[in-house]
Design an enzyme around this catalytic site. Structure first.
Site, short mmCIF file in Angstrom:
data_model
loop_
_atom_site.label_atom_id
_atom_site.label_comp_id
_atom_site.label_asym_id
_atom_site.label_seq_id
_atom_site.Cartn_x
_atom_site.Cartn_y
_atom_site.Cartn_z
N SER A 77 32.94 49.22 38.46
CA SER A 77 34.10 49.05 39.33
C SER A 77 35.34 49.19 38.45
O SER A 77 35.26 48.99 37.23
CB SER A 77 34.08 47.65 39.93
OG SER A 77 35.36 47.30 40.44
N TYR A 121 32.90 38.26 39.76
CA TYR A 121 32.69 39.70 39.95
C TYR A 121 33.22 40.49 38.75
O TYR A 121 32.55 41.38 38.21
CB TYR A 121 33.40 40.13 41.24
CG TYR A 121 33.19 41.57 41.65
CD1 TYR A 121 32.02 41.96 42.29
CD2 TYR A 121 34.16 42.51 41.41
CE1 TYR A 121 31.82 43.27 42.68
CE2 TYR A 121 33.99 43.84 41.80
CZ TYR A 121 32.82 44.21 42.44
OH TYR A 121 32.63 45.52 42.82
C1 BGC Z 1 35.40 46.03 45.06
C2 BGC Z 1 36.26 46.24 46.26
C3 BGC Z 1 37.71 46.43 45.85
C4 BGC Z 1 37.82 47.49 44.80
C5 BGC Z 1 39.24 47.67 44.29
C6 BGC Z 1 35.64 47.12 44.06
O1 BGC Z 1 34.86 46.90 42.93
O2 BGC Z 1 34.04 46.04 45.47
O3 BGC Z 1 36.14 45.14 47.14
O4 BGC Z 1 38.47 46.84 46.96
O5 BGC Z 1 36.99 47.15 43.71
O6 BGC Z 1 39.91 46.47 44.10
#
Ligand code: BGC
Length: 256
Positions: free
Chosen positions: A144, A157
Site C-alpha cells: 500500500s 495497518y
Molecule cells: C487502503 C485504503 C486507502 C488507501 C489510500 C490503502 O492501502 O486500503 O483504504 O484508501 O490505502 O489511503
C-alpha cells in the site's frame, strides 16, 4: 499472452484487487488458485474460479486463513499437487479497520498484523519452498502507499505494510540466487470493498479524491495490470522493490 502456462495462487481472491488479479492472470494464460478466508466469501471465490474455467481445470477456489500455518501448508501443497508446481504467488489478502492508537485493543492490532504481515510471510515461505525446488518463481506482495505514508487511525495497518516493505526487500535478496523474484505493489485508493467506508460517504470520498492528482479512485483492474506485468518475464530484472500505482497520491499533493 504474458503468462501462458504459469501456475498462480492469489490470496484474498474473492473480491476487490484479488478478484481482478485472478481474472487478469487467467486472461494472460495462467492457471489460478483463488483463495478465500471463510464461508462468507466462498461463493464469490467460486464464482471467480468458474468464470475462469467452469470445468475447474484452469482455476479452483481454496479456503485458507493465511494467518494459520496449517491452513497455508495445506493450501500451497494442494496448489502444487493440482497444478504440478507454483510460479506466481500474489500475497493479496489484507484487512483494515480504523482505530485511534490510544484506544486500539490488542486483539485488533494482532488481527491486522496476523493477516497482512504474518499471512504474507507464511504464504511466501511455503510458496518459496516450491519455487526454490523449481529454481524459479515470482512473489508479488500487495502492499500500500501506507508502507511509506503515515495514516493516523491506522497504526496497525501502516505497521503491517511497513513490515511488508522490508520483508519484500530482505527476502528478495535471500532468494535472488534461487531464481525467485520478490516485489511489492503499492496501490493508492482503489474502489474496492475495503474502501466502502469512504466510497459510501460522499464527503469523505470527495476529500480522498482531492488527495489524488489524477482526481479519482483507481480501478482494481489497474492494479491487476501491474501485477501481471510484475509477474511476467517483462519484469525479469525487477526484484526487491515496490511499484507504486496510486494516481500520484504519494506526491503529497496537499503540501504543494
Ligand atoms: C487502503 C485504503 C486507502 C488507501 C489510500 C490503502 O492501502 O486500503 O483504504 O484508501 O490505502 O489511503
Amino acid at each position: 499472452m504474458l503468462l501462458e502456462g504459469r501456475r498462480a495462487l492469489v490470496t484474498g481472491g474473492s473480491s476487490g484487487i484479488g478478484r481482478a488479479t485472478a481474472l487478469r492472470l487467467a486472461e494472460e494464460g495462467a492457471r489460478v488458485a483463488v483463495n478465500y478466508f471463510s464461508e462468507q466469501e466462498r461463493s464469490d471465490a467460486e464464482a471467480v474460479a468458474s468464470q475462469i474455467d467452469p470445468a475447474g481445470t484452469r482455476a479452483y477456489a481454496v479456503q485458507a486463513d493465511v494467518g494459520a500455518e496449517a491452513d497455508v501448508v495445506r493450501m500451497i501443497g494442494e496448489c502444487r499437487d493440482r497444478f504440478g508446481g507454483l510460479d506466481i504467488l500474489v500475497n493479496n489478502a489484507g484487512i483494515e479497520k480504523q482505530a485511534p492508537t490510544l484506544e486500539m485493543p490488542l486483539d485488533l492490532w494482532e488481527r491486522i498484523l496476523r493477516t497482512n504481515l504474518t499471512g504474507a510471510f507464511l504464504c511466501l515461505r511455503e510458496a518459496g519452498k516450491v519455487m526454490a525446488a523449481q529454481r524459479q518463481g515470482v512473489i508479488v506482495n500487495m502492499s500500500s502507499v501506507h508502507e511509506f505514508i503515515p495514516w493516523p487511525g491506522f497504526a496497525h495497518y501502516c505497521a503491517s505494510k511497513g513490515g511488508l516493505k522490508l520483508l519484500t526487500e530482505t527476502v528478495a535478496r535471500e532468494w535472488a540466487r534461487l531464481g525467485i523474484r520478490v516485489l511489492s505493489i503499492a496501490p493508492g485508493a482503489i474502489a474496492t470493498p475495503i474502501n466502502s467506508f469512504v466510497l459510501d460517504d460522499a464527503e469523505a470520498r470527495h476529500r480522498v479524491e482531492g488527495e489524488i492528482p489524477l482526481g479519482r479512485f483507481g480501478r482494481p483492474e489497474e492494479i491487476a495490470a501491474a501485477v501481471v506485468w510484475a509477474a511476467s518475464d517483462q519484469a525479469g530484472y525487477v526484484t526487491g522493490t515496490t511499484l507504486v500505482v496510486d494516481g500520484g497520491m504519494s506526491t503529497y499533493p496537499k503540501f504543494s
